[in-house]
Motif scaffolding. Structure first.
Motif, PDB file in Angstrom:
ATOM      1  N   TYR A 222       0.844  -1.188   0.000  1.00  0.00           N
ATOM      2  CA  TYR A 222       0.000   0.000   0.000  1.00  0.00           C
ATOM      3  C   TYR A 222       0.881   1.241   0.000  1.00  0.00           C
ATOM      4  O   TYR A 222       2.034   1.210   0.446  1.00  0.00           O
ATOM      5  CB  TYR A 222      -0.917   0.016   1.226  1.00  0.00           C
ATOM      6  N   TYR A 223       0.317   2.352  -0.466  1.00  0.00           N
ATOM      7  CA  TYR A 223       0.999   3.644  -0.475  1.00  0.00           C
ATOM      8  C   TYR A 223       0.228   4.650   0.383  1.00  0.00           C
ATOM      9  O   TYR A 223      -1.007   4.674   0.382  1.00  0.00           O
ATOM     10  CB  TYR A 223       1.056   4.215  -1.886  1.00  0.00           C
TER      11      TYR A 223
ATOM     12  N   LEU B  16      -3.275   6.429  -0.347  1.00  0.00           N
ATOM     13  CA  LEU B  16      -3.546   6.599  -1.770  1.00  0.00           C
ATOM     14  C   LEU B  16      -4.392   5.437  -2.289  1.00  0.00           C
ATOM     15  O   LEU B  16      -4.573   4.428  -1.616  1.00  0.00           O
ATOM     16  CB  LEU B  16      -2.230   6.678  -2.552  1.00  0.00           C
ATOM     17  N   ASN B  17      -4.889   5.594  -3.496  1.00  0.00           N
ATOM     18  CA  ASN B  17      -5.592   4.530  -4.220  1.00  0.00           C
ATOM     19  C   ASN B  17      -6.860   4.065  -3.510  1.00  0.00           C
ATOM     20  O   ASN B  17      -7.207   2.875  -3.568  1.00  0.00           O
ATOM     21  CB  ASN B  17      -4.654   3.334  -4.455  1.00  0.00           C
TER      22      ASN B  17
ATOM     23  N   VAL C  41      -1.468  -1.296  -4.145  1.00  0.00           N
ATOM     24  CA  VAL C  41      -0.860  -0.858  -5.406  1.00  0.00           C
ATOM     25  C   VAL C  41      -0.014  -1.954  -6.043  1.00  0.00           C
ATOM     26  O   VAL C  41       0.412  -1.812  -7.192  1.00  0.00           O
ATOM     27  CB  VAL C  41       0.004   0.403  -5.202  1.00  0.00           C
TER      28      VAL C  41
ATOM     29  N   ILE D  15       5.321   3.790  -9.945  1.00  0.00           N
ATOM     30  CA  ILE D  15       3.956   3.387 -10.313  1.00  0.00           C
ATOM     31  C   ILE D  15       3.972   2.050 -11.045  1.00  0.00           C
ATOM     32  O   ILE D  15       3.215   1.137 -10.703  1.00  0.00           O
ATOM     33  CB  ILE D  15       3.294   4.477 -11.179  1.00  0.00           C
TER      34      ILE D  15
ATOM     35  N   THR E   1      -2.364   9.188 -10.537  1.00  0.00           N
ATOM     36  CA  THR E   1      -2.622   7.759 -10.754  1.00  0.00           C
ATOM     37  C   THR E   1      -3.517   7.175  -9.656  1.00  0.00           C
ATOM     38  O   THR E   1      -4.462   6.439  -9.943  1.00  0.00           O
ATOM     39  CB  THR E   1      -1.296   6.979 -10.791  1.00  0.00           C
ATOM     40  N   TYR E   2      -3.206   7.524  -8.418  1.00  0.00           N
ATOM     41  CA  TYR E   2      -3.869   6.857  -7.293  1.00  0.00           C
ATOM     42  C   TYR E   2      -4.842   7.752  -6.528  1.00  0.00           C
ATOM     43  O   TYR E   2      -5.667   7.253  -5.760  1.00  0.00           O
ATOM     44  CB  TYR E   2      -2.826   6.321  -6.314  1.00  0.00           C
TER      45      TYR E   2
END
Length: 312
Positions: free
Chosen positions: A48-49, A61-62, A67, A112, A308-309
């Motif tokens: 995970y980020y 994020l995301n 991710v 990424i 992106t996320y």
């Protein structure tokens, strides 16, 4: 000029050019944020980020989704650690199995797209468990190495920190012992260079630090940083050059990270609260965050990650 002298002169200029290029890259593309890569207490098969744009308030994020997932072995992605090499390529290493020896390694140009997933088996003879791998850079010898915890013959008291060097993150030397306490198991090592000194941070019924003038040791004069029952320490420098931070994992009930800061890696200030809940208006980490790493990133990288996320 004979051939041998010519070769050494070329090596010197190549190293000098690489160093100058990296310094110029740091000037042209300064770091502006922190990226945490981690596993969760209830999910050790994904990475995970979380991003901290200002200070130490980390936001997932995301939309809280992972991710990255592993493909090999037990498909674990425990203890993820990211390092940026001198050419600007990122490398990720993680524990992939509780019963088998290899680690997993990936490469990325942008944090990424992770590619070239591969198994790396550098376990010492007799190893029955290997875990918590991390990369480090030996500036003196211009070489990288992976270090990890290995236990021999299912005996916890043999657990020590081993390492193997690499020039390309693909081929590795034979393993050697980096640090041990000869009869007392230790784990979860992390290395950071502060000035001319390398600090090896590890768990042994608390968090301890040993030091050396050389990345590959010998590490001596250990001292206790905290006696708290925590693990997975990770140290990083502030991108503005003002000092350092160390986080560790309150693994019981996956209750989060602790954070201490220091201007010199000597005098420390606790930023998180002393007891649960650990977070306050200065620092916050994602729910159930476990053993991971934190790096500083540029504005371009931050914008790409957010594009992106997105945020939580």
């Amino acid at each position: 000029m004979n051939r041998k002298v010519f070769v050494w002169v070329m090596v010197f200029f190549l190293v000098a050019f690489s160093s100058c290029k990296q310094r110029q890259d740091n000037v042209d593309n300064p770091q502006v944020a922190y990226l945490a890569a981690y596993m969760k207490g209830d999910d050790d098969k994904h990475m995970y980020y979380a991003l901290a744009e200002n200070g130490f308030i980390f936001r997932v994020l995301n939309d809280k989704k992972p991710v990255l997932a592993a493909s090999y072995d037990d498909q674990l992605l425990r203890d993820p650690m990211i390092i940026r090499d001198r050419s600007g390529i990122y490398h990720l290493v993680a524990t992939v199995s509780w019963k088998n020896h290899p680690f997993t390694v990936w490469d990325s140009k942008d944090l990424i797209n992770w590619e070239n997933e591969r198994l790396v088996d550098v376990a010492p003879e007799g190893a029955t468990k290997t875990w918590a791998p991390e990369f480090a850079y030996d500036e003196e010898n211009d070489i990288y190495f992976v270090h990890w915890t290995a236990e021999l013959n299912d005996d916890w008291n043999t657990a020590a920190i081993y390492y193997a060097t690499t020039k390309d993150f693909i081929n590795y030397s034979k393993p050697k012992v980096l640090y041990s306490l000869d009869g007392t198991g230790i784990l979860d090592a992390n290395i950071i260079k502060v000035g001319d000194t390398y600090h090896l941070i590890y768990r042994n019924n608390g968090i301890w630090v040993a030091t050396s003038a050389h990345a590959q040791g010998p590490y001596t004069n250990p001292y206790e940083l905290t006696s708290e029952n925590v693990e997975g320490p990770f140290a990083f420098s502030f991108y503005d050059g003002s000092g350092y931070a160390v986080v560790w994992d309150y693994f019981g009930r996956s209750s989060g990270f602790g954070l201490w800061t220091s201007p010199d890696f000597k005098d420390w200030t606790r930023i998180t609260n002393e007891s649960y809940p650990y977070y306050n208006d200065k620092v916050e980490f994602p729910e159930k965050i476990r053993h991971g790493s934190i790096i500083s990133i540029t504005q371009k990288e931050k914008e790409a990650l957010l594009n992106t996320y997105g945020r939580k």
